[in-house]
Design a protein around this motif. Structure first.
Motif, PDB file in Angstrom:
ATOM      1  N   LEU A 157     -20.357  16.892 -56.245  1.00  0.00           N
ATOM      2  CA  LEU A 157     -21.822  16.825 -56.299  1.00  0.00           C
ATOM      3  C   LEU A 157     -22.324  15.413 -56.024  1.00  0.00           C
ATOM      4  O   LEU A 157     -23.332  15.233 -55.328  1.00  0.00           O
ATOM      5  CB  LEU A 157     -22.318  17.308 -57.660  1.00  0.00           C
ATOM      6  CG  LEU A 157     -22.130  18.794 -57.951  1.00  0.00           C
ATOM      7  CD1 LEU A 157     -22.558  19.123 -59.373  1.00  0.00           C
ATOM      8  CD2 LEU A 157     -22.915  19.631 -56.948  1.00  0.00           C
ATOM      9  N   ALA A 158     -21.634  14.409 -56.546  1.00  0.00           N
ATOM     10  CA  ALA A 158     -22.040  13.022 -56.292  1.00  0.00           C
ATOM     11  C   ALA A 158     -21.908  12.682 -54.807  1.00  0.00           C
ATOM     12  O   ALA A 158     -22.795  12.047 -54.221  1.00  0.00           O
ATOM     13  CB  ALA A 158     -21.196  12.068 -57.132  1.00  0.00           C
ATOM     14  N   CYS A 159     -20.818  13.105 -54.188  1.00  0.00           N
ATOM     15  CA  CYS A 159     -20.628  12.857 -52.750  1.00  0.00           C
ATOM     16  C   CYS A 159     -21.698  13.570 -51.931  1.00  0.00           C
ATOM     17  O   CYS A 159     -22.222  13.016 -50.957  1.00  0.00           O
ATOM     18  CB  CYS A 159     -19.240  13.314 -52.308  1.00  0.00           C
ATOM     19  SG  CYS A 159     -17.902  12.247 -52.845  1.00  0.00           S
ATOM     20  N   ALA A 160     -22.030  14.786 -52.328  1.00  0.00           N
ATOM     21  CA  ALA A 160     -23.064  15.535 -51.604  1.00  0.00           C
ATOM     22  C   ALA A 160     -24.413  14.820 -51.722  1.00  0.00           C
ATOM     23  O   ALA A 160     -25.162  14.733 -50.738  1.00  0.00           O
ATOM     24  CB  ALA A 160     -23.153  16.957 -52.144  1.00  0.00           C
ATOM     25  N   THR A 169     -25.777   8.496 -46.229  1.00  0.00           N
ATOM     26  CA  THR A 169     -25.083   8.632 -44.949  1.00  0.00           C
ATOM     27  C   THR A 169     -24.324   9.955 -44.894  1.00  0.00           C
ATOM     28  O   THR A 169     -23.691  10.361 -45.877  1.00  0.00           O
ATOM     29  CB  THR A 169     -24.112   7.459 -44.729  1.00  0.00           C
ATOM     30  OG1 THR A 169     -23.415   7.663 -43.505  1.00  0.00           O
ATOM     31  CG2 THR A 169     -23.115   7.315 -45.856  1.00  0.00           C
ATOM     32  N   PRO A 170     -24.363  10.642 -43.784  1.00  0.00           N
ATOM     33  CA  PRO A 170     -23.697  11.940 -43.694  1.00  0.00           C
ATOM     34  C   PRO A 170     -22.167  11.856 -43.656  1.00  0.00           C
ATOM     35  O   PRO A 170     -21.489  12.868 -43.798  1.00  0.00           O
ATOM     36  CB  PRO A 170     -24.239  12.536 -42.400  1.00  0.00           C
ATOM     37  CG  PRO A 170     -24.769  11.400 -41.622  1.00  0.00           C
ATOM     38  CD  PRO A 170     -25.160  10.341 -42.598  1.00  0.00           C
ATOM     39  N   TRP A 171     -21.612  10.660 -43.483  1.00  0.00           N
ATOM     40  CA  TRP A 171     -20.152  10.535 -43.432  1.00  0.00           C
ATOM     41  C   TRP A 171     -19.489  10.903 -44.755  1.00  0.00           C
ATOM     42  O   TRP A 171     -18.315  11.236 -44.815  1.00  0.00           O
ATOM     43  CB  TRP A 171     -19.744   9.101 -43.048  1.00  0.00           C
ATOM     44  CG  TRP A 171     -20.053   8.797 -41.619  1.00  0.00           C
ATOM     45  CD1 TRP A 171     -21.098   8.081 -41.143  1.00  0.00           C
ATOM     46  CD2 TRP A 171     -19.317   9.242 -40.482  1.00  0.00           C
ATOM     47  NE1 TRP A 171     -21.072   8.037 -39.775  1.00  0.00           N
ATOM     48  CE2 TRP A 171     -19.963   8.757 -39.350  1.00  0.00           C
ATOM     49  CE3 TRP A 171     -18.169  10.014 -40.305  1.00  0.00           C
ATOM     50  CZ2 TRP A 171     -19.521   8.998 -38.054  1.00  0.00           C
ATOM     51  CZ3 TRP A 171     -17.726  10.248 -39.027  1.00  0.00           C
ATOM     52  CH2 TRP A 171     -18.398   9.745 -37.934  1.00  0.00           C
ATOM     53  N   VAL A 172     -20.235  10.826 -45.819  1.00  0.00           N
ATOM     54  CA  VAL A 172     -19.685  11.118 -47.142  1.00  0.00           C
ATOM     55  C   VAL A 172     -19.395  12.606 -47.300  1.00  0.00           C
ATOM     56  O   VAL A 172     -18.661  13.014 -48.192  1.00  0.00           O
ATOM     57  CB  VAL A 172     -20.639  10.586 -48.242  1.00  0.00           C
ATOM     58  CG1 VAL A 172     -20.068  10.791 -49.627  1.00  0.00           C
ATOM     59  CG2 VAL A 172     -20.919   9.110 -48.031  1.00  0.00           C
ATOM     60  N   TRP A 173     -19.926  13.447 -46.388  1.00  0.00           N
ATOM     61  CA  TRP A 173     -19.591  14.879 -46.429  1.00  0.00           C
ATOM     62  C   TRP A 173     -18.084  15.086 -46.250  1.00  0.00           C
ATOM     63  O   TRP A 173     -17.525  16.063 -46.745  1.00  0.00           O
ATOM     64  CB  TRP A 173     -20.354  15.660 -45.350  1.00  0.00           C
ATOM     65  CG  TRP A 173     -21.784  15.942 -45.712  1.00  0.00           C
ATOM     66  CD1 TRP A 173     -22.895  15.455 -45.099  1.00  0.00           C
ATOM     67  CD2 TRP A 173     -22.247  16.775 -46.769  1.00  0.00           C
ATOM     68  NE1 TRP A 173     -24.025  15.924 -45.699  1.00  0.00           N
ATOM     69  CE2 TRP A 173     -23.649  16.755 -46.734  1.00  0.00           C
ATOM     70  CE3 TRP A 173     -21.624  17.546 -47.742  1.00  0.00           C
ATOM     71  CZ2 TRP A 173     -24.440  17.469 -47.634  1.00  0.00           C
ATOM     72  CZ3 TRP A 173     -22.400  18.252 -48.640  1.00  0.00           C
ATOM     73  CH2 TRP A 173     -23.798  18.210 -48.578  1.00  0.00           C
ATOM     74  N   LEU A 174     -17.431  14.164 -45.544  1.00  0.00           N
ATOM     75  CA  LEU A 174     -15.976  14.275 -45.384  1.00  0.00           C
ATOM     76  C   LEU A 174     -15.264  14.171 -46.735  1.00  0.00           C
ATOM     77  O   LEU A 174     -14.343  14.938 -47.018  1.00  0.00           O
ATOM     78  CB  LEU A 174     -15.460  13.192 -44.435  1.00  0.00           C
ATOM     79  CG  LEU A 174     -15.890  13.319 -42.972  1.00  0.00           C
ATOM     80  CD1 LEU A 174     -15.440  12.092 -42.186  1.00  0.00           C
ATOM     81  CD2 LEU A 174     -15.315  14.581 -42.369  1.00  0.00           C
ATOM     82  N   ALA A 175     -15.702  13.245 -47.556  1.00  0.00           N
ATOM     83  CA  ALA A 175     -15.108  13.100 -48.885  1.00  0.00           C
ATOM     84  C   ALA A 175     -15.393  14.334 -49.737  1.00  0.00           C
ATOM     85  O   ALA A 175     -14.508  14.845 -50.443  1.00  0.00           O
ATOM     86  CB  ALA A 175     -15.638  11.847 -49.575  1.00  0.00           C
ATOM     87  N   ALA A 176     -16.629  14.838 -49.662  1.00  0.00           N
ATOM     88  CA  ALA A 176     -16.985  16.042 -50.426  1.00  0.00           C
ATOM     89  C   ALA A 176     -16.153  17.238 -49.960  1.00  0.00           C
ATOM     90  O   ALA A 176     -15.669  18.027 -50.778  1.00  0.00           O
ATOM     91  CB  ALA A 176     -18.475  16.340 -50.278  1.00  0.00           C
ATOM     92  N   GLY A 177     -15.958  17.356 -48.651  1.00  0.00           N
ATOM     93  CA  GLY A 177     -15.135  18.450 -48.117  1.00  0.00           C
ATOM     94  C   GLY A 177     -13.683  18.331 -48.532  1.00  0.00           C
ATOM     95  O   GLY A 177     -13.032  19.333 -48.859  1.00  0.00           O
TER      96      GLY A 177
END
Length: 175
Positions: free
Chosen positions: A51-54, A61-69
């Motif tokens: 949730l924090a990454c999202a 920045t949208p790059w953090v979606w990689l960490a969330a995924g």
């Protein structure tokens, strides 16, 4: 008869036998509520960072979606693995010792002679109490040989504690 009273299959892992399945042993299984307890802890441990990454991905920045995924993939893998891990936990009382086995990929069989036990501890945290489970821990002279049986109903944990304590005292008195 409840599901945790049923004996564990001779080997829940691909039908492999060997040193982890001594012949003639009727394995007792832990409560399936242990699965729920472990999944709740996993959900909190990985769910909050997801949730924090999202939130960072949406706001910064949208790059953090990689960490969330990546974290979500680990959570999904764990959700599929934990029930099988819990089904692989078993224990059996024999005349002279207690057997505890666990593990799927890295299997472990612990044999604790009753005469080597120093004390038996029963523990239950808030989540365990809410789910109606407890953990029995056997302490021996060597700290590395302590054995744990998680996910027992409190009545079974109490019975096992009393029985193991009595057997341990009887074995020590016989020395």
């Amino acid at each position: 008869m409840t599901s945790f009273d049923l004996p564990v299959d001779p080997d829940p892992v691909e039908g492999i036998t060997g040193p982890f399945d001594p012949p003639g042993i009727a394995w007792d299984r832990v409560s399936p509520r242990l699965t729920t307890a472990r999944l709740v802890v996993l959900g909190l441990t990985l769910g909050l960072p997801i949730l924090a990454c999202a939130a960072v991905a949406v706001l910064v920045t949208p790059w953090v979606w990689l960490a969330a995924g990546f974290l979500a993939a680990i959570l999904l893998w764990a959700v599929l693995l934990v029930p099988r891990q819990v089904r692989a936990i078993g224990y059996a009382e024999r005349d002279d010792d207690l057997l505890i086995r666990k593990g799927i990929l890295f299997r472990q069989l612990v044999v604790v002679p009753y005469g080597r036990m120093q004390f038996v501890d029963v523990q239950a945290g808030p989540l365990d109490r809410k789910l109606g489970i407890a953990k029995v821990q056997l302490h021996t002279a060597a700290a590395s040989t302590d054995a744990v049986i998680p996910g027992l109903p409190p009545v079974e944990a109490e019975r096992l504690r009393d029985r193991l304590t009595a057997r341990g005292e009887a074995k020590l008195a016989g020395l």
